[in-house]
Design a protein around this motif. Structure first.
Motif, short mmCIF file in Angstrom:
data_model
loop_
_atom_site.label_atom_id
_atom_site.label_comp_id
_atom_site.label_asym_id
_atom_site.label_seq_id
_atom_site.Cartn_x
_atom_site.Cartn_y
_atom_site.Cartn_z
N PRO A 87 8.72 40.92 36.02
CA PRO A 87 9.87 41.05 35.10
C PRO A 87 9.92 42.39 34.37
CG PRO A 87 8.85 38.90 34.88
CD PRO A 87 7.94 39.71 35.74
N ALA A 88 8.75 42.99 34.14
CA ALA A 88 8.72 44.24 33.37
C ALA A 88 8.76 45.48 34.24
CB ALA A 88 7.45 44.28 32.50
N LEU A 89 8.48 45.34 35.56
CA LEU A 89 8.34 46.53 36.40
C LEU A 89 9.43 46.69 37.45
CD1 LEU A 89 4.47 46.48 37.01
CD2 LEU A 89 5.77 47.74 35.28
N SER A 90 10.06 45.60 37.88
CA SER A 90 11.16 45.66 38.87
C SER A 90 10.75 46.35 40.16
CB SER A 90 12.38 46.38 38.26
OG SER A 90 12.87 45.68 37.14
N SER A 91 9.63 45.94 40.72
CA SER A 91 9.18 46.55 41.96
C SER A 91 9.80 45.90 43.20
CB SER A 91 7.65 46.50 42.07
OG SER A 91 7.18 45.17 42.01
N PHE A 92 10.29 44.66 43.06
CA PHE A 92 10.86 43.95 44.21
C PHE A 92 12.38 43.84 44.09
CE2 PHE A 92 6.49 42.46 44.43
CZ PHE A 92 6.26 42.34 45.79
N ALA B 101 -2.17 33.52 49.06
CA ALA B 101 -0.73 33.59 48.82
C ALA B 101 -0.39 33.27 47.38
CB ALA B 101 0.00 32.62 49.76
N ALA B 102 -1.05 32.25 46.83
CA ALA B 102 -0.80 31.89 45.43
C ALA B 102 -1.20 33.03 44.51
CB ALA B 102 -1.58 30.63 45.08
N GLY B 103 -2.25 33.76 44.88
CA GLY B 103 -2.67 34.90 44.08
C GLY B 103 -1.62 36.01 44.06
N TYR B 104 -1.03 36.28 45.23
CA TYR B 104 0.05 37.27 45.29
C TYR B 104 1.22 36.86 44.39
CZ TYR B 104 -2.18 39.04 49.62
OH TYR B 104 -3.05 39.54 50.56
N LEU B 105 1.64 35.62 44.52
CA LEU B 105 2.80 35.15 43.76
C LEU B 105 2.51 35.10 42.26
CD1 LEU B 105 3.98 32.34 46.19
CD2 LEU B 105 5.01 34.60 45.87
N GLU B 106 1.27 34.78 41.91
CA GLU B 106 0.89 34.80 40.50
C GLU B 106 1.00 36.22 39.93
OE1 GLU B 106 -3.11 34.21 37.73
OE2 GLU B 106 -3.13 33.59 39.83
N ALA B 107 0.55 37.20 40.71
CA ALA B 107 0.65 38.59 40.26
C ALA B 107 2.10 39.01 40.09
CB ALA B 107 -0.08 39.50 41.24
N ILE B 108 2.95 38.60 41.02
CA ILE B 108 4.37 38.93 40.92
C ILE B 108 4.96 38.35 39.63
CG2 ILE B 108 6.65 38.54 41.94
CD1 ILE B 108 5.25 38.66 44.69
N GLY C 43 8.65 53.72 45.63
CA GLY C 43 8.01 53.36 44.37
C GLY C 43 7.71 51.88 44.24
N GLY C 44 8.66 51.03 44.64
CA GLY C 44 8.41 49.60 44.56
C GLY C 44 7.24 49.19 45.43
N SER C 45 7.08 49.82 46.58
CA SER C 45 5.95 49.53 47.45
C SER C 45 4.63 49.87 46.77
CB SER C 45 6.08 50.31 48.76
OG SER C 45 7.14 49.82 49.55
N ALA C 46 4.57 51.04 46.15
CA ALA C 46 3.34 51.45 45.47
C ALA C 46 2.99 50.51 44.33
CB ALA C 46 3.50 52.88 44.95
N VAL C 47 3.99 50.13 43.53
CA VAL C 47 3.74 49.25 42.38
C VAL C 47 3.33 47.86 42.85
CG1 VAL C 47 4.79 48.17 40.36
CG2 VAL C 47 5.22 50.58 40.84
N SER C 48 3.91 47.38 43.93
CA SER C 48 3.54 46.06 44.44
C SER C 48 2.07 46.03 44.85
CB SER C 48 4.45 45.64 45.60
OG SER C 48 4.22 46.42 46.77
N VAL C 49 1.57 47.14 45.37
CA VAL C 49 0.15 47.23 45.73
C VAL C 49 -0.72 47.38 44.49
CG1 VAL C 49 -1.57 48.68 46.89
CG2 VAL C 49 0.59 48.15 48.05
N ALA C 50 -0.29 48.24 43.56
CA ALA C 50 -1.09 48.50 42.35
C ALA C 50 -1.30 47.25 41.52
CB ALA C 50 -0.42 49.59 41.52
N SER D 212 -1.33 43.04 49.52
CA SER D 212 -2.50 43.85 49.88
C SER D 212 -2.11 45.20 50.47
CB SER D 212 -3.38 43.10 50.88
OG SER D 212 -4.01 42.00 50.26
N ALA D 213 -0.88 45.30 50.93
CA ALA D 213 -0.39 46.55 51.52
C ALA D 213 1.13 46.51 51.54
CB ALA D 213 -0.93 46.75 52.94
N SER D 214 1.72 47.67 51.80
CA SER D 214 3.18 47.74 51.88
C SER D 214 3.58 48.77 52.91
CB SER D 214 3.78 48.12 50.52
OG SER D 214 5.20 48.03 50.55
N LEU D 215 4.67 48.51 53.60
CA LEU D 215 5.28 49.50 54.49
C LEU D 215 6.32 50.28 53.70
CD1 LEU D 215 5.93 47.59 57.85
CD2 LEU D 215 4.00 49.07 57.26
N GLY D 216 6.25 51.60 53.80
CA GLY D 216 7.23 52.46 53.15
C GLY D 216 7.73 53.49 54.14
#
Length: 458
Positions: free
Chosen positions: A40-45, A28-35, A156-163, A168-172
């Motif tokens: 701030p630069a990508l606006s995926s969420f 979980a910490a790894g996910y939040l670190e990536a966010i 698009g936000g789902s794809a970027v959140s995975v990339a 680890s995955a996203s529902l779109g």
């Protein structure tokens, strides 16, 4: 671990959790670190559920330690913000809709029951009615490979959140390519199941008769794990490929999809096709019958249904819509009920003919999108129609037929941007298209490439 957690695939993260090499709280910490690094630069969420991430991670840690983990225990999944998550607001990518969901959409309920950790709600093209994710009224999500470029849409936000490893995955959702297009443009895997396989209840509709829940992950195996939680009647087992190789697979190359591709995309696809043949597949060019006619008919259906969803708002708050989406919705208002009924019948007939032309193949393949990601600055309202047509050119036909289709990374173009390879199988053959994609990815490394922070400094 020798590999950074956000760089792992879903299946690698899952295996590490079960072996005790990493805890759910560390994941979980790894996910939040990536966010924090990318967001701030990508606006995926549109929103990040940080408190919920920590809370659920602590709960699943206990079940893993007891040796009774659920299939997705500790796996972070983001959710497109037209899919309801209980207690959170759904905006559907708009600047003004902001309704708190009372219950979970059925698709998210099933994934959550499998132990997945909700990471956040992801951005989309306004009301899912566009393929760029350039959202003139709310926020625009940018491509992590080069933020000057679009990520594709509408998921698009789902794809970027995975990339970016923010989950680890996203529902779109995918009505004309909305999962596969951004997957191709951002270098991840995007899977659209057979139409109707996954319930769309409590998902804000674009076109109710065409909307499909889709899955994005880094690999087809990751998509298979999520898909397995979404359905109970499919025999695919994510941990053991049904097809050990491509030897014996009969694949048809959709020549219209190749011929309309840019030279850069065409070169990457042809090199990937050589690899597919080298792995033992029999490849044969063919023409997909009635493709253009059927897509035009289905666009009429989508336009009519979307306009009915928004009819009251178009009257009361017309100026709150972005120019591109408003133009598409108002065009739908001009479609008569009679023309809509005729189009539905035409679609059934044309889809049957398109499927018949593919019968001799296990799957059909081609480039997912005929171009690499355009620049954000080129996606103006004046160019919206042309851009939409270019991005949807190769994906829309498989929404007409309702076939399961997947986009997998197949290399990088000479502009440094990803290219996707699309595969589609007969309706109901979801496991087949997933297993073919998995066999290809087990023999290649295209899905291993990751964007770097250099892309943010462009």
């Amino acid at each position: 671990m020798s590999t950074s957690l956000p760089d792992l695939t879903l299946e690698e993260t899952r295996a590490a959790l079960r072996r005790g090499e990493v805890s759910p709280r560390e994941v979980a910490a790894g996910y939040l670190e990536a966010i924090n690094r990318w967001e701030p630069a990508l606006s995926s969420f549109r929103s990040v559920s940080e408190d919920l991430v920590h809370q659920v991670s602590r709960l699943v840690e206990d079940e893993i330690q007891k040796g009774v983990p659920r299939p997705l225990a500790g796996i972070g999944v983001s959710v497109k913000d037209n899919i309801d998550v209980a207690g959170l607001h759904t905006t559907a990518g708009s600047s003004w809709l902001n309704e708190q969901a009372a219950d979970n959409a059925e698709c998210w309920r099933r994934v959550e029951l499998s132990g997945a950790v909700h990471i956040g709600k992801t951005n989309l093209h306004e009301f899912a009615y566009g393929a760029t994710n350039v959202n003139h009224k709310a926020q625009t999500t940018r491509n992590p490979w080069d933020r000057r470029h679009i990520c594709g849409g509408s998921s698009g936000g789902s794809a970027v959140s995975v990339a970016t490893g923010s989950c680890s995955a996203s529902l779109g959702t995918d009505t004309g390519g909305s999962v596969r297009i951004p997957a191709a443009l951002t270098g991840v895997t995007g899977f659209k199941p057979t139409l109707g396989r996954i319930p769309t209840s409590q998902v804000f509709p674009l076109s109710p008769s065409c909307d499909t829940i889709g899955v994005l992950s880094r690999t087809a195996t990751g998509c298979a794990h999520i898909f397995r939680s979404l359905v109970l009647d499919d025999p695919i087992e994510p941990d053991s490929p049904l097809r050990p190789s491509l030897r014996g697979a009969r694949l048809g190359v959709v020549m219209s999809h190749v011929s309309r591709s840019s030279p850069a995309v065409g070169d990457v696809f042809r090199r990937a096709l050589d690899v597919v043949e080298g792995l033992g597949a029999t490849v044969e060019p063919f023409e997909l019958l009635h493709e253009e006619e059927s897509c035009l008919t289905t666009r009429t259906i989508v336009a009519f249904e979307a306009a009915q969803v928004h009819r009251r708002w178009l009257r009361d708050r017309r100026e709150d819509y972005g120019d591109d989406v408003r133009a598409r919705l108002e065009a739908g208002l001009a479609v008569s009920s009679r023309r809509y009924r005729v189009a539905r019948e035409e679609r059934r007939e044309l889809a049957a003919k398109m499927l018949e032309s593919q019968r001799r193949f296990d799957a059909v393949i081609g480039p997912t999108v005929p171009i690499t990601a355009p620049r954000v600055e080129d996606c103006t309202p004046a160019r919206a129609a042309d851009m939409q047509a270019a991005l949807l050119a190769n994906t829309y036909c498989f929404n007409v037929t309702g076939q399961p289709a997947i986009s997998v990374p197949c290399g990088m173009a000479n502009d440094g941007l990803p290219v996707g390879l699309q595969m589609a199988a007969a309706p109901g053959r979801d496991g087949e298209v997933l297993s073919i994609a998995r066999a290809l990815q087990e023999a290649t490394e295209w899905h291993r490439r990751r964007p770097s922070l250099e892309g943010l400094r462009q």
